[in-house]
Design a protein around this motif. Sequence first.
Motif, PDB file in Angstrom:
ATOM      1  N   VAL A   1     -10.324  -3.293 -31.210  1.00 42.60           N
ATOM      2  CA  VAL A   1     -11.472  -2.989 -32.061  1.00 42.60           C
ATOM      3  C   VAL A   1     -12.419  -4.179 -32.132  1.00 42.60           C
ATOM      4  N   GLU A   2     -11.872  -5.375 -32.284  1.00 45.03           N
ATOM      5  CA  GLU A   2     -12.712  -6.577 -32.371  1.00 45.03           C
ATOM      6  C   GLU A   2     -13.517  -6.772 -31.102  1.00 45.03           C
ATOM      7  N   LEU A   3     -12.878  -6.607 -29.931  1.00 49.49           N
ATOM      8  CA  LEU A   3     -13.586  -6.759 -28.665  1.00 49.49           C
ATOM      9  C   LEU A   3     -14.690  -5.728 -28.518  1.00 49.49           C
ATOM     10  N   LYS A   4     -14.414  -4.481 -28.875  1.00 48.29           N
ATOM     11  CA  LYS A   4     -15.416  -3.427 -28.756  1.00 48.29           C
ATOM     12  C   LYS A   4     -16.592  -3.671 -29.700  1.00 48.29           C
ATOM     13  N   LEU A   5     -16.335  -4.126 -30.908  1.00 44.57           N
ATOM     14  CA  LEU A   5     -17.419  -4.366 -31.854  1.00 44.57           C
ATOM     15  C   LEU A   5     -18.287  -5.539 -31.418  1.00 44.57           C
ATOM     16  N   LEU A  16       7.118   3.550 -37.437  1.00 41.98           N
ATOM     17  CA  LEU A  16       6.915   3.311 -36.011  1.00 41.98           C
ATOM     18  C   LEU A  16       7.743   2.123 -35.545  1.00 41.98           C
ATOM     19  N   LEU A  17       8.335   2.261 -34.388  1.00 42.61           N
ATOM     20  CA  LEU A  17       8.971   1.131 -33.741  1.00 42.61           C
ATOM     21  C   LEU A  17       7.879   0.220 -33.174  1.00 42.61           C
ATOM     22  N   ASN A  18       8.054  -1.095 -33.338  1.00 40.50           N
ATOM     23  CA  ASN A  18       7.054  -2.082 -32.881  1.00 40.50           C
ATOM     24  C   ASN A  18       5.708  -1.895 -33.590  1.00 40.50           C
ATOM     25  N   GLN A  19       5.763  -1.612 -34.886  1.00 40.97           N
ATOM     26  CA  GLN A  19       4.512  -1.347 -35.613  1.00 40.97           C
ATOM     27  C   GLN A  19       3.603  -2.566 -35.637  1.00 40.97           C
ATOM     28  N   GLU A  20       4.156  -3.767 -35.823  1.00 36.63           N
ATOM     29  CA  GLU A  20       3.330  -4.969 -35.881  1.00 36.63           C
ATOM     30  C   GLU A  20       2.603  -5.200 -34.561  1.00 36.63           C
ATOM     31  N   LEU A  21       3.292  -4.981 -33.456  1.00 38.34           N
ATOM     32  CA  LEU A  21       2.667  -5.138 -32.142  1.00 38.34           C
ATOM     33  C   LEU A  21       1.542  -4.124 -31.947  1.00 38.34           C
ATOM     34  N   ILE A  22       1.778  -2.893 -32.353  1.00 40.77           N
ATOM     35  CA  ILE A  22       0.767  -1.843 -32.194  1.00 40.77           C
ATOM     36  C   ILE A  22      -0.471  -2.162 -33.015  1.00 40.77           C
ATOM     37  N   VAL A  23      -0.274  -2.575 -34.270  1.00 42.85           N
ATOM     38  CA  VAL A  23      -1.414  -2.900 -35.134  1.00 42.85           C
ATOM     39  C   VAL A  23      -2.195  -4.069 -34.560  1.00 42.85           C
ATOM     40  N   GLU A  24      -1.491  -5.083 -34.065  1.00 42.43           N
ATOM     41  CA  GLU A  24      -2.169  -6.267 -33.522  1.00 42.43           C
ATOM     42  C   GLU A  24      -2.983  -5.914 -32.275  1.00 42.43           C
ATOM     43  N   LYS A  25      -2.414  -5.104 -31.394  1.00 44.19           N
ATOM     44  CA  LYS A  25      -3.129  -4.721 -30.172  1.00 44.19           C
ATOM     45  C   LYS A  25      -4.377  -3.890 -30.498  1.00 44.19           C
ATOM     46  N   ARG A  48      -6.049  -1.596 -42.995  1.00 44.28           N
ATOM     47  CA  ARG A  48      -6.471  -2.914 -43.473  1.00 44.28           C
ATOM     48  C   ARG A  48      -6.862  -3.818 -42.324  1.00 44.28           C
ATOM     49  N   ALA A  49      -6.106  -3.755 -41.224  1.00 44.37           N
ATOM     50  CA  ALA A  49      -6.409  -4.611 -40.069  1.00 44.37           C
ATOM     51  C   ALA A  49      -7.778  -4.293 -39.488  1.00 44.37           C
ATOM     52  N   VAL A  50      -8.111  -3.008 -39.395  1.00 38.58           N
ATOM     53  CA  VAL A  50      -9.418  -2.623 -38.855  1.00 38.58           C
ATOM     54  C   VAL A  50     -10.537  -3.007 -39.813  1.00 38.58           C
ATOM     55  N   GLU A  51     -10.321  -2.814 -41.120  1.00 38.54           N
ATOM     56  CA  GLU A  51     -11.346  -3.174 -42.098  1.00 38.54           C
ATOM     57  C   GLU A  51     -11.624  -4.670 -42.083  1.00 38.54           C
ATOM     58  N   ILE A  52     -10.603  -5.477 -41.847  1.00 41.24           N
ATOM     59  CA  ILE A  52     -10.796  -6.934 -41.760  1.00 41.24           C
ATOM     60  C   ILE A  52     -11.714  -7.277 -40.592  1.00 41.24           C
ATOM     61  N   VAL A  53     -11.535  -6.596 -39.473  1.00 47.70           N
ATOM     62  CA  VAL A  53     -12.384  -6.848 -38.306  1.00 47.70           C
ATOM     63  C   VAL A  53     -13.834  -6.494 -38.616  1.00 47.70           C
ATOM     64  N   TYR A  54     -14.061  -5.369 -39.265  1.00 45.22           N
ATOM     65  CA  TYR A  54     -15.427  -4.958 -39.600  1.00 45.22           C
ATOM     66  C   TYR A  54     -16.064  -5.929 -40.582  1.00 45.22           C
ATOM     67  N   TYR A  80     -12.437   6.752 -31.450  1.00 45.82           N
ATOM     68  CA  TYR A  80     -13.835   6.369 -31.647  1.00 45.82           C
ATOM     69  C   TYR A  80     -13.948   5.556 -32.934  1.00 45.82           C
ATOM     70  N   VAL A  81     -14.789   4.529 -32.885  1.00 44.07           N
ATOM     71  CA  VAL A  81     -15.081   3.724 -34.074  1.00 44.07           C
ATOM     72  C   VAL A  81     -16.593   3.601 -34.205  1.00 44.07           C
ATOM     73  N   SER A  82     -17.051   3.399 -35.427  1.00 44.97           N
ATOM     74  CA  SER A  82     -18.494   3.317 -35.678  1.00 44.97           C
ATOM     75  C   SER A  82     -19.041   1.961 -35.274  1.00 44.97           C
ATOM     76  N   ASN A  83     -20.323   1.948 -34.903  1.00 45.97           N
ATOM     77  CA  ASN A  83     -20.980   0.698 -34.518  1.00 45.97           C
ATOM     78  C   ASN A  83     -21.750   0.106 -35.699  1.00 45.97           C
ATOM     79  N   SER A  84     -22.612  -0.865 -35.418  1.00 48.64           N
ATOM     80  CA  SER A  84     -23.320  -1.575 -36.488  1.00 48.64           C
ATOM     81  C   SER A  84     -24.382  -0.723 -37.157  1.00 48.64           C
ATOM     82  N   ASN A  85     -24.798   0.368 -36.530  1.00 51.08           N
ATOM     83  CA  ASN A  85     -25.843   1.215 -37.125  1.00 51.08           C
ATOM     84  C   ASN A  85     -25.288   2.200 -38.146  1.00 51.08           C
ATOM     85  N   TYR A  86     -23.962   2.347 -38.201  1.00 46.85           N
ATOM     86  CA  TYR A  86     -23.350   3.311 -39.121  1.00 46.85           C
ATOM     87  C   TYR A  86     -23.292   2.729 -40.526  1.00 46.85           C
TER      88      TYR A  86
END
Length: 499
Positions: A348-352, A334-343, A292-298, A263-269
């Motif tokens: 998150v960007e699409l949902k927001l 984590l193996l494939n950490q860059e791929l996981i973070v990017e996905k 950091r990747a998620v904070e950049i999207v927000y 779960y991630v917060s929406n614009s009202n949070y």
Amino acid sequence: MDTEEAWTPEAEAAAVKEPPKIHRLEESVVNRIAAGEVIQRPVSAVKELVENSLDADATSINVVVKDGGLKLIQVSDDGHGIRYEDLPILCERHTTSKLSKYEDLQSIKSMGFRGEALASMTYVGHVTVTTITKGHLHGYRVSYRDGVMESEPKACAAVKGTQIMVENLFYNMIARRKTLQNSSDDYTKIVDLLSRMAIHHTNVSFSCRKHGAARADVHSIATSSRLDSIRTVYGVSVASNLVQLEASEYNDSSSFVFKMDGYVSNSNYVAKKTTMVLFVNDRLVECAPLKRAVEIVYAATFPKASKPFIYMSIVLPPEHVDVNVHPTKREVSLLNQELIVEKIQSAVELKLRQSNDSRTYKEQTVESSPSSPYNPSKDLHLNPSGSKLQKVPVNKMVRTDSSDPAGRLHAYVQSKPHTSVASGPNLSAVRSSVRQRRNLNETADLTSIQELIDDVDRNCHSGLLDIVRHCSFIGMADDVYALLQHNTHMYLANVVSLS
């Protein structure tokens, strides 16, 4: 004539410094150094004990803390308990039931695996264990010091599971104990840890309280809904502003690279700092690149770089996770950490972007009050109980309801109790009297007033008269000037001179 010191073999030998001798540290010193790395502060001990309870299939975990954990940490669970035969080596270093050979570490699914947590606690504190296993009529209690039992286990009454008490933490590490005594946030860290555990392990009930307190600061019950757990622990305001999120990646062979739900917060949070709760294969960990990747999207999606609330549970094949990279198991590799973070960042960007189409605002209801003349000498209002309310500054009295007649100001008027018709003239009689005074055809005995009106009409400014007749009262700018609006223009009027 300068003199030089005579050279001798003894002087040359003294000038050459011998290298220090390497010697083996005593085992007690080695163990205490290792303990200081594993148990860095009281919250580290609580985390290790709670994870042991989860490995024991506990459905209820209760934590009691005194003096931020320095004087007492007590963790009780209803798990399967500890066998009597295992008590002698329970707190020795590298004794564990989680694995038997190194290859087992490649597919480890339990929280613990090193066998250092309990041993470390005995080197920096006083540990007492009370446990009972299924099918036994009584339990056993035993105390440990420096990894060994102080005495033989004693039979005692016990409830299902295990209770571990750690007292006088860091009693033999003076510098660290003094540092932690000056810190007031250790209990806050423990509460935050239990809160994070509670929203992920929804099948386990958690509680955390200070020693002697009747009320628990964390109290969650087992539930099937993660959103209900978040609502219980973090409050309704957080849970009501969350949107569900999912992401995954599969190989060509249909085996998954990773699965994520959360779960991630929406614009009202709205919050002052980012809260990120991350679990990887049920382990509470931290991942700075993902955060950091998620904070950049927000920051790019919402104004003012919103500080989000994030809960994510990532599941990977056990062989893709290296859990042995941090002394306190706070981080994993984590193996494939860059791929996981990017996905996850893309999800998150699409949902927001989808949730940003609409935004909810709280609405405040304003009750209208009947119009009555304002009495400057009574600028203190009374509530129904008769007590005085705070004085309202004149420049704060503003009318913003365009449906009201121009000039009405709610803050200036007072509600009066309804009176019977017999106590005075009714509203119809007052209105009739006013109409008669304004209509010269109906009033023949007010010639002086009519002459005054005619004189005003002859000498008034037509443009100013139109402004006064059709203006809207906005509010008081200060004690002297009022703010008026006419069409698209704003005017300041000296109400002292006008009166």
